[in-house]
Write a protein that holds these residues in place. Sequence first.
Motif, mmCIF file in Angstrom:
data_model
loop_
_atom_site.group_PDB
_atom_site.id
_atom_site.type_symbol
_atom_site.label_atom_id
_atom_site.label_comp_id
_atom_site.label_asym_id
_atom_site.label_seq_id
_atom_site.Cartn_x
_atom_site.Cartn_y
_atom_site.Cartn_z
ATOM 1 N N GLY A 226 -2.587 29.682 68.859
ATOM 2 C CA GLY A 226 -3.471 30.259 67.894
ATOM 3 C C GLY A 226 -3.149 31.626 67.378
ATOM 4 O O GLY A 226 -3.821 32.414 66.574
ATOM 5 N N ASP A 227 -2.146 32.559 68.041
ATOM 6 C CA ASP A 227 -1.603 33.491 67.644
ATOM 7 C C ASP A 227 -1.517 33.891 66.378
ATOM 8 O O ASP A 227 -1.946 34.813 65.540
ATOM 9 N N ALA A 228 -0.543 33.107 65.809
ATOM 10 C CA ALA A 228 -0.220 33.207 64.305
ATOM 11 C C ALA A 228 -1.216 33.024 63.543
ATOM 12 O O ALA A 228 -1.489 33.696 62.391
ATOM 13 N N PHE A 229 -2.246 31.985 63.825
ATOM 14 C CA PHE A 229 -3.388 31.706 62.912
ATOM 15 C C PHE A 229 -4.267 32.994 62.716
ATOM 16 O O PHE A 229 -4.393 33.402 61.697
ATOM 17 N N LYS A 230 -4.387 33.877 63.934
ATOM 18 C CA LYS A 230 -5.208 34.926 64.003
ATOM 19 C C LYS A 230 -4.294 36.256 63.256
ATOM 20 O O LYS A 230 -5.059 36.906 62.397
ATOM 21 N N ARG A 231 -3.084 36.078 63.270
ATOM 22 C CA ARG A 231 -2.475 37.175 62.266
ATOM 23 C C ARG A 231 -2.293 36.991 60.977
ATOM 24 O O ARG A 231 -2.236 37.923 60.256
ATOM 25 N N TRP A 232 -2.154 35.736 60.589
ATOM 26 C CA TRP A 232 -1.823 35.269 59.106
ATOM 27 C C TRP A 232 -3.231 34.970 58.306
ATOM 28 O O TRP A 232 -2.841 34.827 57.054
ATOM 29 N N THR A 233 -4.230 34.773 59.222
ATOM 30 C CA THR A 233 -5.324 34.119 58.307
ATOM 31 C C THR A 233 -6.678 35.012 58.368
ATOM 32 O O THR A 233 -6.674 35.654 59.358
ATOM 33 N N PRO A 234 -7.694 34.725 57.671
ATOM 34 C CA PRO A 234 -8.812 35.486 57.827
ATOM 35 C C PRO A 234 -9.902 34.526 58.798
ATOM 36 O O PRO A 234 -11.128 34.630 58.772
ATOM 37 N N GLY A 235 -9.130 33.529 59.310
ATOM 38 C CA GLY A 235 -9.771 32.761 60.419
ATOM 39 C C GLY A 235 -10.482 31.497 59.882
ATOM 40 O O GLY A 235 -11.260 30.660 60.304
ATOM 41 N N VAL A 236 -9.948 31.041 58.587
ATOM 42 C CA VAL A 236 -10.510 29.880 57.713
ATOM 43 C C VAL A 236 -9.259 28.863 57.585
ATOM 44 O O VAL A 236 -8.215 29.196 57.371
ATOM 45 N N MET A 237 -9.678 27.663 57.910
ATOM 46 C CA MET A 237 -8.497 26.577 57.585
ATOM 47 C C MET A 237 -9.220 25.544 56.730
ATOM 48 O O MET A 237 -10.034 25.438 56.541
ATOM 49 N N PRO A 238 -8.138 25.198 55.672
ATOM 50 C CA PRO A 238 -6.907 25.655 55.513
ATOM 51 C C PRO A 238 -6.532 27.027 55.065
ATOM 52 O O PRO A 238 -7.547 27.314 54.217
ATOM 53 N N THR A 239 -5.560 27.719 55.396
ATOM 54 C CA THR A 239 -5.062 28.841 54.706
ATOM 55 C C THR A 239 -3.684 28.476 54.385
ATOM 56 O O THR A 239 -3.079 28.251 55.028
#
Length: 184
Positions: free
Chosen positions: A126-139
């Motif tokens: 989940g590290d990439a998700f944290k770095r690349w997104t504002p925490g919302v899916m989908p992004t």
Amino acid sequence: MPTTMFPRMAARLLFAILLGAGAGAAAAKDTQLRPWPAGQPTPALQVTGLDGKTWNLAALRGKVVVVNFWAAWCGPCVDELPVLGALAARDGVVVAGVNYKEPLTSIQKFTAAHPLPYLVLRDRTGDAFKRWTPGVMPTTIVVDRRGRARWRTVGEIPPDDTQLRAAIDALLAEPAAQRSHNQK
């Protein structure tokens, strides 16, 4: 606290939750393509392929890359699959669907039921998700040929979207990055 206040507080809490859920659904329908946040550098993206091998975004320099963070349990993620499939069919565009923390067997089962015509990757921690997104899916993030994040849309991409396609067209029309002296 008097016992008569508890049902009233519970009802207010339930109303607030339902109101918030409705606002979230409305916001998802009103997704907009926005520039990558000013001053925020493009993070490295190194994740794992379904084959277990390491995958690195830097290997796709020279192409426009659409990075989509998704999960099989995310309804809007599933609903936008046809839009991402159409983008993957374009020349010069690579779509990379990065799954958020699901087990390999779950991803394989999902992709067997929903064949995806693009690269499927795993963000196991989940590290990439944290770095690349504002925490919302989908992004979804659009990366230019030089490897710089340029655009981001948070929420489901609607089937009639024109903004994302126009942004990709503009990036495809840009000249390819020039090699520096050090790369000769």
